[in-house]
Design a protein around this motif. Structure first.
Motif, PDB file in Angstrom:
ATOM      1  N   LEU A 307     -74.138 -33.409 -27.150  1.00  0.00           N
ATOM      2  CA  LEU A 307     -74.584 -32.300 -27.973  1.00  0.00           C
ATOM      3  C   LEU A 307     -76.091 -32.173 -27.859  1.00  0.00           C
ATOM      4  N   THR A 308     -76.576 -30.955 -27.737  1.00  0.00           N
ATOM      5  CA  THR A 308     -78.006 -30.730 -27.630  1.00  0.00           C
ATOM      6  C   THR A 308     -78.424 -29.680 -28.630  1.00  0.00           C
ATOM      7  N   ALA A 309     -79.565 -29.927 -29.271  1.00  0.00           N
ATOM      8  CA  ALA A 309     -80.155 -28.970 -30.218  1.00  0.00           C
ATOM      9  C   ALA A 309     -79.159 -28.505 -31.261  1.00  0.00           C
ATOM     10  N   THR A 310     -78.331 -29.413 -31.741  1.00  0.00           N
ATOM     11  CA  THR A 310     -77.325 -29.030 -32.722  1.00  0.00           C
ATOM     12  C   THR A 310     -77.932 -28.911 -34.104  1.00  0.00           C
ATOM     13  N   GLN A 311     -77.120 -28.332 -34.983  1.00  0.00           N
ATOM     14  CA  GLN A 311     -77.514 -28.225 -36.379  1.00  0.00           C
ATOM     15  C   GLN A 311     -76.826 -29.312 -37.191  1.00  0.00           C
ATOM     16  N   ILE A 312     -76.577 -30.469 -36.558  1.00  0.00           N
ATOM     17  CA  ILE A 312     -75.820 -31.522 -37.232  1.00  0.00           C
ATOM     18  C   ILE A 312     -76.481 -31.911 -38.544  1.00  0.00           C
ATOM     19  N   LEU A 313     -77.770 -32.168 -38.500  1.00  0.00           N
ATOM     20  CA  LEU A 313     -78.415 -32.699 -39.684  1.00  0.00           C
ATOM     21  C   LEU A 313     -78.801 -31.607 -40.669  1.00  0.00           C
ATOM     22  N   VAL A 314     -78.761 -30.340 -40.219  1.00  0.00           N
ATOM     23  CA  VAL A 314     -78.924 -29.258 -41.195  1.00  0.00           C
ATOM     24  C   VAL A 314     -77.755 -29.263 -42.154  1.00  0.00           C
ATOM     25  N   ALA A 315     -76.593 -29.635 -41.656  1.00  0.00           N
ATOM     26  CA  ALA A 315     -75.386 -29.686 -42.473  1.00  0.00           C
ATOM     27  C   ALA A 315     -75.130 -31.086 -42.981  1.00  0.00           C
ATOM     28  N   SER A 316     -76.195 -31.832 -43.267  1.00  0.00           N
ATOM     29  CA  SER A 316     -76.028 -33.235 -43.647  1.00  0.00           C
ATOM     30  C   SER A 316     -75.319 -33.396 -44.981  1.00  0.00           C
ATOM     31  N   MET A 534     -69.281 -29.020 -31.346  1.00  0.00           N
ATOM     32  CA  MET A 534     -68.981 -29.824 -32.525  1.00  0.00           C
ATOM     33  C   MET A 534     -67.575 -29.548 -33.052  1.00  0.00           C
ATOM     34  N   ALA A 535     -67.213 -28.265 -33.078  1.00  0.00           N
ATOM     35  CA  ALA A 535     -65.879 -27.900 -33.573  1.00  0.00           C
ATOM     36  C   ALA A 535     -64.790 -28.477 -32.676  1.00  0.00           C
ATOM     37  N   ARG A 536     -65.001 -28.420 -31.374  1.00  0.00           N
ATOM     38  CA  ARG A 536     -64.011 -28.964 -30.445  1.00  0.00           C
ATOM     39  C   ARG A 536     -63.867 -30.474 -30.602  1.00  0.00           C
ATOM     40  N   GLN A 537     -64.959 -31.157 -30.984  1.00  0.00           N
ATOM     41  CA  GLN A 537     -64.921 -32.604 -31.120  1.00  0.00           C
ATOM     42  C   GLN A 537     -64.444 -33.042 -32.503  1.00  0.00           C
ATOM     43  N   GLY A 538     -64.013 -32.089 -33.327  1.00  0.00           N
ATOM     44  CA  GLY A 538     -63.419 -32.448 -34.603  1.00  0.00           C
ATOM     45  C   GLY A 538     -64.337 -32.327 -35.794  1.00  0.00           C
ATOM     46  N   PHE A 539     -65.420 -31.560 -35.676  1.00  0.00           N
ATOM     47  CA  PHE A 539     -66.369 -31.411 -36.775  1.00  0.00           C
ATOM     48  C   PHE A 539     -66.585 -29.934 -37.112  1.00  0.00           C
ATOM     49  N   PRO A 540     -65.536 -29.167 -37.359  1.00  0.00           N
ATOM     50  CA  PRO A 540     -65.724 -27.735 -37.623  1.00  0.00           C
ATOM     51  C   PRO A 540     -66.432 -27.455 -38.940  1.00  0.00           C
ATOM     52  N   ARG A 541     -66.206 -28.299 -39.949  1.00  0.00           N
ATOM     53  CA  ARG A 541     -66.875 -28.077 -41.239  1.00  0.00           C
ATOM     54  C   ARG A 541     -68.385 -28.217 -41.107  1.00  0.00           C
ATOM     55  N   MET A 542     -68.798 -29.228 -40.386  1.00  0.00           N
ATOM     56  CA  MET A 542     -70.223 -29.431 -40.171  1.00  0.00           C
ATOM     57  C   MET A 542     -70.825 -28.245 -39.410  1.00  0.00           C
ATOM     58  N   ALA A 543     -70.100 -27.759 -38.406  1.00  0.00           N
ATOM     59  CA  ALA A 543     -70.590 -26.655 -37.600  1.00  0.00           C
ATOM     60  C   ALA A 543     -70.693 -25.365 -38.414  1.00  0.00           C
ATOM     61  N   ILE A 544     -69.681 -25.079 -39.238  1.00  0.00           N
ATOM     62  CA  ILE A 544     -69.708 -23.848 -40.024  1.00  0.00           C
ATOM     63  C   ILE A 544     -70.782 -23.913 -41.104  1.00  0.00           C
ATOM     64  N   SER A 545     -71.063 -25.112 -41.629  1.00  0.00           N
ATOM     65  CA  SER A 545     -72.150 -25.251 -42.603  1.00  0.00           C
ATOM     66  C   SER A 545     -73.485 -24.912 -41.970  1.00  0.00           C
ATOM     67  N   ALA A 546     -73.660 -25.312 -40.701  1.00  0.00           N
ATOM     68  CA  ALA A 546     -74.908 -25.020 -40.006  1.00  0.00           C
ATOM     69  C   ALA A 546     -75.102 -23.526 -39.784  1.00  0.00           C
ATOM     70  N   CYS A 547     -74.002 -22.761 -39.713  1.00  0.00           N
ATOM     71  CA  CYS A 547     -74.100 -21.320 -39.491  1.00  0.00           C
ATOM     72  C   CYS A 547     -74.723 -20.593 -40.679  1.00  0.00           C
ATOM     73  N   PHE A 548     -74.701 -21.205 -41.848  1.00  0.00           N
ATOM     74  CA  PHE A 548     -75.294 -20.583 -43.029  1.00  0.00           C
ATOM     75  C   PHE A 548     -76.558 -21.318 -43.480  1.00  0.00           C
ATOM     76  N   GLY A 549     -76.564 -22.642 -43.383  1.00  0.00           N
ATOM     77  CA  GLY A 549     -77.749 -23.395 -43.785  1.00  0.00           C
ATOM     78  C   GLY A 549     -78.925 -23.186 -42.849  1.00  0.00           C
TER      79      GLY A 549
END
Length: 641
Positions: A307-316, A534-549
């Protein structure tokens, strides 16, 4: 870094070229041919010398740069040199002057524009590489040295790291705006918000049907709606003062407080209701097991690989719900224990070979090599081409930005290179900010004094450190890396904005369209790739949170910082922003995207499906088509104050 930054840049530029074609086609049906007229109605169809002499009664600043189209080609270079609106306040290259002063005849303009399109592609690669490989790691170390919790770091430092390209592009666009024309900045801000909340969110729901976390989704969507309303209120009244810009920053600070308090209340409730971490209603991450002192400890799997430049920690906040504070602390101890054990084994075994005592010269060459030679033979041909294209900027970044990485040996300490960073980093800062020529008492200029101080500090670092082990003050390099990376990102963002403004003037495309297409896509395609991964790897909630946060952070902090800087540097009490029809459309569709998502989630009981994706895709297509048709006057959209 993977090839995803290249994919992001290539996709954005491709979208841009397609949009220009659509705009050109739409113009053929436009009832008006966009005739350029001066402020009082005088046509610009006369020689540039007459036009400039006319400015004795009409100020030069009121004549737009696009009027050079009504000047003979042989005189355009001189016209552009003398017209203030064609000059750039920031950046290093005047691209409009470059196009018409470098082209001897009209037929050379198109090849030069194609060359600059390649240059724009390179700038997007540079922007992504700087933010991903240098800026974000520095923020990660800073958050750890300050002892910030995962949740606080996620919505502050690391959100800033992920949103850095958007924030600095916005600051650059606001700084470059003249006479209140901030169309590029507003178009990019709202355009990216619409793209992320429709195309990115829709892509996540398309690849993975899942149940959205109700409380975080409602919180982020409501705050985002409030931010859009406040921003549009500012645009409607065409002015923003210092109190308002600081108030936008204060609203995000309030959002951070709500996130932290909400997390604590949620954790306390869960701990009171059930001592077990296993909750069928709560999303949990895939786990790996680790043996510590003969006992098996469960810890979240590391999904950062690939993963590169993800919003992982925005959705912490989404991450934090799946683990208690005790578990987070325990996992950090496990990680430290494993890291120390692995380092000790590597020192003892050396991978079956004796450790090589590298010379200072070899350490330096390895540290500045822009291409990973160890993996070179395993790369595909496109990846090798990408590495070669990226090599020039990567070399400059490696020479000027120190990177502290706790996951590698010696935390990435390189004595000769880190010693030179003490000199190269501050010198880049002083020259990039154009402070180098500032005079200082005693006949010195600013860069003389900075160079002397940096050389002394570099000598002290060289004498007090060892090449075999990082010094105790090594984490301080993260702060230097942060400052230098900010300068790099801001400088690159300035060049991107200047190139886009050049295309707007040469091709007669409004800056608003450029902002909501190329600049918005360039800063959001990375989110599309990483969040979908992220969604493909099983983290769709984290990914969708980043779309708004993520967009919420960019809007509040981006406008807050950009307008504060603009007001303070200009010395005025407020910043005037021209209201346009396109801003109405942008705000309308962004609010429509947020409100419709709220309504659909409430009706569907917060289940994201492919039907939801299809709606979001259709909404973005409708927005883009409508915006282009209105901007090209095919559809009449009149604004009256």
């Amino acid at each position: 870094m993977s090839k995803k930054t290249a994919i992001k840049s290539f996709t954005a530029v491709s979208f841009f070229a397609t949009t220009l074609g659509i705009i050109s086609l739409a113009r053929t049906f436009s009832p008006e041919r966009n005739r350029i007229v001066l402020a009082n109605g005088y046509s610009t169809n006369f020689a540039w010398r007459s036009l400039l002499s006319y400015n004795d009664s009409l100020r030069n600043e009121e004549i737009k740069c696009k009027t050079f189209h009504d000047v003979n080609f042989t005189e355009r270079c001189n016209y552009i040199k003398h017209l203030p609106d064609c000059q750039t306040d920031d950046g290093f290259i005047n691209y409009i002057r470059f196009v018409y002063c470098a082209a001897p005849t009209q037929k050379y303009v198109i090849p030069i524009l194609l060359f600059l399109l390649c240059w724009l592609f390179f700038l997007f690669i540079s922007l992504g590489a700087t933010a991903e490989d240098f800026f974000c790691p520095s923020l990660n170390v800073i958050s750890r040295t300050l002892g910030l919790s995962q949740n606080v770091a996620g919505v502050t430092f690391l959100a800033f790291g992920n949103g850095a390209p958007d924030i600095f592009s916005l600051v650059a666009a606001i700084s470059e705006s003249k006479n209140g024309d901030a169309g590029l900045a507003i178009g990019a801000l709202f355009g990216a918000g619409i793209f992320v909340t429709t195309m990115v969110a829709g892509s996540i729901a398309w690849v993975s049907t899942f149940q959205i976390a109700e409380r975080p989704f409602l919180r982020d969507a409501i705050f985002y709606i409030a931010a859009v309303y406040w921003t549009y209120h500012v645009l409607w009244y065409e002015t923003i003062n210092l109190a308002t810009s600081i108030g936008l920053l204060g609203l995000y600070a309030f959002y951070v407080v709500v996130v932290i308090i909400g997390r604590k209340i949620n954790q306390a409730t869960r701990n009171r209701n059930s001592p077990s971490l296993t909750d069928p209603t709560t999303y949990t991450q895939p786990e790996d097991s680790t043996q510590v002192d003969g006992q098996e400890t469960r810890q979240p799997a590391d999904i950062r690989n690939g993963l590169t430049a993800t919003q992982i920690l925005v959705a912490s906040s989404a991450i934090a719900r799946s683990a208690s504070p005790h578990m987070i602390e325990e996992n950090s101890q496990v990680h430290t224990h494993n890291q120390e054990s692995n380092s000790e084994l590597l020192r003892l075994l050396g991978g079956g070979r004796k450790p090589v005592d590298k010379t200072m010269l070899r350490l330096f060459i390895e540290g500045v090599c822009p291409i990973n030679l160890e993996d070179w033979k395993d790369l595909s041909i496109p990846n090798k081409i990408y590495e070669v294209v990226k090599a020039p900027i990567q070399l400059l970044l490696l020479l000027t930005i120190p990177v502290v990485d706790y996951d590698v040996e010696k935390h990435n300490w390189n004595k000769p290179l880190n010693t030179l960073h003490i000199i190269f980093g501050p010198m880049l800062f002083i020259f990039a900010t154009k402070l180098s020529s500032k005079s200082i008492s005693g006949g010195f200029v600013a860069w003389h004094l900075v160079l002397c101080i940096c050389v002394v500090i570099a000598i002290l670092v060289f004498l007090t450190s060892k090449k075999e082990q990082q010094p105790k003050y090594h984490p301080a390099y993260a702060y230097l890396g942060f400052l230098v990376a900010v300068i790099w990102i801001y400088s690159i963002a300035n060049e991107i904005v200047n190139v886009l403004q050049m295309y707007g003037s040469v091709l007669k495309v409004s800056e608003g369209i450029l902002g909501l297409t190329l600049l918005a896509w360039g800063n959001s395609i990375g989110d599309l790739i990483s969040n979908t991964t992220m969604a493909r790897q099983g983290f769709p909630r984290m990914a969708i949170s980043a779309c708004f946060g993520g967009p919420l952070f960019n809007m509040l902090v981006g406008i807050g910082i950009a307008c504060t800087v603009k007001i303070v540097t200009s010395g005025k009490s407020c910043f005037q922003i021209n209201h346009t029809n396109l801003q109405d459309i942008l705000a309308l569709f962004l609010l429509l995207s947020l409100l419709s998502s709220l309504f659909i989630m409430l009706v569907a009981k917060f289940k994201a499906s492919r039907a939801y994706s299809a709606f979001l895709f259709s909404l973005y297509a409708l927005f883009l088509t409508f915006a282009i048709l209105v901007e090209t006057n095919v559809i009449s959209w009149e604004y009256t104050s």
